[in-house]
Write a protein that holds these residues in place. Structure first.
Motif, PDB file in Angstrom:
ATOM      1  N   SER A 185       0.875  -1.010  -0.008  1.00  0.00           N
ATOM      2  CA  SER A 185       0.021  -0.092  -0.039  1.00  0.00           C
ATOM      3  C   SER A 185       0.743   1.142  -0.170  1.00  0.00           C
ATOM      4  CB  SER A 185      -0.914  -0.086   1.353  1.00  0.00           C
ATOM      5  OG  SER A 185      -0.259   0.220   2.431  1.00  0.00           O
ATOM      6  N   ASP A 186       0.271   2.143  -0.518  1.00  0.00           N
ATOM      7  CA  ASP A 186       0.939   3.689  -0.571  1.00  0.00           C
ATOM      8  C   ASP A 186      -0.028   4.614  -0.432  1.00  0.00           C
ATOM      9  OD1 ASP A 186       3.545   2.558  -1.383  1.00  0.00           O
ATOM     10  OD2 ASP A 186       2.907   2.780  -3.447  1.00  0.00           O
ATOM     11  N   VAL A 187       0.433   5.651   0.571  1.00  0.00           N
ATOM     12  CA  VAL A 187      -0.496   6.617   0.828  1.00  0.00           C
ATOM     13  C   VAL A 187       0.376   8.020   0.600  1.00  0.00           C
ATOM     14  CG1 VAL A 187      -1.748   8.058   2.595  1.00  0.00           C
ATOM     15  CG2 VAL A 187      -1.948   5.531   2.488  1.00  0.00           C
ATOM     16  N   ASP A 188      -0.217   8.668  -0.397  1.00  0.00           N
ATOM     17  CA  ASP A 188       0.708   9.994  -0.985  1.00  0.00           C
ATOM     18  C   ASP A 188      -0.297  11.308  -0.482  1.00  0.00           C
ATOM     19  OD1 ASP A 188       2.499   8.312  -1.973  1.00  0.00           O
ATOM     20  OD2 ASP A 188       1.504   8.423  -3.990  1.00  0.00           O
ATOM     21  N   TYR A 189       0.348  12.351  -0.038  1.00  0.00           N
ATOM     22  CA  TYR A 189      -0.135  13.384   0.177  1.00  0.00           C
ATOM     23  C   TYR A 189       0.838  14.621  -0.057  1.00  0.00           C
ATOM     24  CZ  TYR A 189       2.039  13.095   4.623  1.00  0.00           C
ATOM     25  OH  TYR A 189       2.933  12.726   5.778  1.00  0.00           O
ATOM     26  N   LYS A 243       3.939   7.082   2.467  1.00  0.00           N
ATOM     27  CA  LYS A 243       3.799   6.028   3.639  1.00  0.00           C
ATOM     28  C   LYS A 243       3.204   4.830   2.913  1.00  0.00           C
ATOM     29  CE  LYS A 243       2.300   9.222   7.277  1.00  0.00           C
ATOM     30  NZ  LYS A 243       1.611   9.286   8.638  1.00  0.00           N
ATOM     31  N   SER A 244       4.318   3.618   3.056  1.00  0.00           N
ATOM     32  CA  SER A 244       4.057   2.466   2.451  1.00  0.00           C
ATOM     33  C   SER A 244       4.412   1.239   3.439  1.00  0.00           C
ATOM     34  CB  SER A 244       5.159   2.314   1.412  1.00  0.00           C
ATOM     35  OG  SER A 244       5.265   3.198   0.279  1.00  0.00           O
ATOM     36  N   PHE A 283      11.555   7.900  -2.274  1.00  0.00           N
ATOM     37  CA  PHE A 283      10.977   8.001  -0.877  1.00  0.00           C
ATOM     38  C   PHE A 283      11.580   7.508   0.439  1.00  0.00           C
ATOM     39  CE2 PHE A 283       7.308   8.628  -4.108  1.00  0.00           C
ATOM     40  CZ  PHE A 283       7.014   9.817  -3.780  1.00  0.00           C
ATOM     41  N   GLY A 284      12.957   7.092   0.166  1.00  0.00           N
ATOM     42  CA  GLY A 284      13.882   6.747   1.393  1.00  0.00           C
ATOM     43  C   GLY A 284      13.164   5.388   1.579  1.00  0.00           C
ATOM     44  N   GLU A 285      12.792   5.052   2.796  1.00  0.00           N
ATOM     45  CA  GLU A 285      12.364   3.736   2.989  1.00  0.00           C
ATOM     46  C   GLU A 285      11.041   3.160   2.534  1.00  0.00           C
ATOM     47  OE1 GLU A 285      12.432   3.290   7.313  1.00  0.00           O
ATOM     48  OE2 GLU A 285      14.496   3.243   7.653  1.00  0.00           O
ATOM     49  N   ALA A 286      10.304   4.228   2.393  1.00  0.00           N
ATOM     50  CA  ALA A 286       8.952   3.987   1.460  1.00  0.00           C
ATOM     51  C   ALA A 286       9.253   3.482   0.004  1.00  0.00           C
ATOM     52  CB  ALA A 286       8.015   5.068   1.600  1.00  0.00           C
ATOM     53  N   ARG A 287       8.122   2.948  -0.661  1.00  0.00           N
ATOM     54  CA  ARG A 287       8.413   2.471  -1.811  1.00  0.00           C
ATOM     55  C   ARG A 287       8.601   3.748  -3.007  1.00  0.00           C
ATOM     56  NH1 ARG A 287       5.207  -2.132  -3.775  1.00  0.00           N
ATOM     57  NH2 ARG A 287       3.593  -0.667  -4.844  1.00  0.00           N
ATOM     58  N   GLN A 305       5.138   0.108   8.623  1.00  0.00           N
ATOM     59  CA  GLN A 305       4.793   1.299   7.769  1.00  0.00           C
ATOM     60  C   GLN A 305       6.247   2.151   7.558  1.00  0.00           C
ATOM     61  OE1 GLN A 305       0.961   3.644   7.446  1.00  0.00           O
ATOM     62  NE2 GLN A 305       2.336   5.231   9.024  1.00  0.00           N
ATOM     63  N   LYS A 306       6.433   2.428   6.455  1.00  0.00           N
ATOM     64  CA  LYS A 306       7.674   3.143   6.115  1.00  0.00           C
ATOM     65  C   LYS A 306       7.104   4.482   5.385  1.00  0.00           C
ATOM     66  CE  LYS A 306       9.937  -0.499   7.071  1.00  0.00           C
ATOM     67  NZ  LYS A 306      10.568  -0.594   8.352  1.00  0.00           N
ATOM     68  N   ASP A 307       8.280   5.446   5.861  1.00  0.00           N
ATOM     69  CA  ASP A 307       7.693   6.970   5.419  1.00  0.00           C
ATOM     70  C   ASP A 307       8.912   7.336   4.599  1.00  0.00           C
ATOM     71  OD1 ASP A 307       6.800   7.089   8.672  1.00  0.00           O
ATOM     72  OD2 ASP A 307       5.478   7.251   7.210  1.00  0.00           O
ATOM     73  N   GLY A 308       8.696   8.566   3.853  1.00  0.00           N
ATOM     74  CA  GLY A 308       9.529   9.081   2.752  1.00  0.00           C
ATOM     75  C   GLY A 308       8.969  10.243   2.227  1.00  0.00           C
TER      76      GLY A 308
END
Length: 366
Positions: free
Chosen positions: A157-161, A189-190, A251-255, A213-216
């Protein structure tokens, strides 16, 4: 049953994932696809004449007629069996490993996808330039369950804002030629993990999801070109090229979000107040979005018929599967629906994930 409703909600959201079974490949991960283009088979690179241009081809922003404003634009997209999966999950005891195992086993090999988006935007024209500024809020989840003996939930999953701005400019010295640029800055957030029935039934599963959950965050830019010409006063032909995320988004640790290069051609005829548009696209020219190199998965074609008032109908083919869509537009209130098939196999025609899209928009038309 434990009172951790958040855990149930989290899994239902997690129930939105698709990495497919062992013989399947991950679907193409474009950053956003609008309801109108999806109904046209995804063939929009040379069409790009509404608010979707900022995601498909920023050169199309030069086609803005005057002023546009999107105040509320909720969009929901689900796979064919997503509701059944949600209901089945709601009916079981989520603390019981055996019941969770049976539920997962029931859906082995099936793909489920959920996406929610709610962008805000404003667009306007200044001379030969069309400008658009948008606030981005989008999230999706895909699920696949593998191994019928010991089922495993593969969740992505990915959440983008964040925000986007785009400018399209029609060159006065070269009739019919428009160039465009878009810039986006996003937080992501992935989740990209595998969970067993034991994991899901655990009292601390909601904490596990949060920990996984990973952020970037990152920024990137898009470039586009559209050249149009009238032929015999009957048909308007447009050629389009677009580079999306020309700087790959890290996105760093996120996808990460890969770069994508698309090309398209469109034909438009107007008669008795009706407008007919036919379009053909070839996506991901440089093979960045997926590990496989299936040519058929990159082909998109579609058509749109706009009526003199209120209604527009669409149809097409995307990755070998039919698409359809419609719009009912009351100027300040618009309803869009679409259906399309996403290929989750390694070649077109192997494994379809049928999806349905609905969007309600309040504001002023582009």
């Amino acid at each position: 049953m434990r009172s951790a409703n958040y855990g149930k909600i989290s899994l239902c959201i997690a129930v939105v994932l698709l990495m497919a079974t062992a013989s399947l490949a991950e679907p193409y991960r474009s950053i956003h696809m609008g309801a109108r283009p999806l109904g046209m088979g995804g063939a929009f690179t040379a069409v790009a004449n509404d608010q979707n241009a900022i995601d498909y081809n920023p050169a199309g922003l030069s086609r803005a007629r005057s002023f546009g404003l999107g105040i509320v634009n909720p969009m929901v997209e689900v796979s064919e069996d997503s509701y059944d999966l949600y209901k089945d999950f709601d009916d079981i005891d989520q603390d019981d490993t055996a019941e969770v195992t049976e539920l997962l086993r029931k859906y082995v090999g099936e793909n489920n996808h959920v996406k929610v988006a709610a962008d805000l935007y404003t667009g306007f024209r200044i001379g030969n330039a069309g400008v658009m500024v948008a606030g981005v809020g989008r999230g999706y989840a895909d699920m696949a369950i593998r191994n019928p003996t010991y089922p495993e939930l593969h969740l992505t999953s990915d959440v983008d804002y964040g925000g986007q701005v785009g400018v399209g400019y029609e060159l006065p010295m070269v009739p019919g030629l428009s160039l465009g640029i878009g810039v986006k800055a996003l937080n992501r957030k992935s989740i990209d993990e595998v969970y067993t029935a034991v994991d899901i039934a655990d009292d601390n599963f909601e904490d596990t999801l949060e920990d996984d959950q990973k952020d970037g965050s990152d920024a990137s830019f898009d470039l586009g070109m559209i050249w149009s010409r009238d032929i015999e006063g009957v048909t308007r032909v447009s050629l389009g090229l677009a580079g999306i995320n020309i700087k790959e988004m890290d996105f760093g640790e996120a996808r990460d979000q890969k770069s994508q290069y698309n090309a398209g051609v469109a034909f438009e005829q107007t008669f008795f107040g009706f407008t007919l548009t036919e379009a053909f696209d070839y996506h991901d020219i440089t093979d960045n979005l997926a590990e496989d190199d299936s040519t058929e998965k990159k082909l998109h074609m579609g058509a749109e018929l706009k009526f003199p008032w209120v209604l527009a109908l669409r149809g097409g083919l995307s990755q070998g599967y039919y698409t359809a869509g419609a719009t009912v537009d009351f100027k300040m209130l618009r309803f869009d629906v679409a259906t399309y098939g996403e290929e989750v196999g390694v070649y077109a025609g192997q494994k379809e994930d049928r999806r349905y899209v609905a969007q309600v928009s309040m504001g002023w038309s582009w």
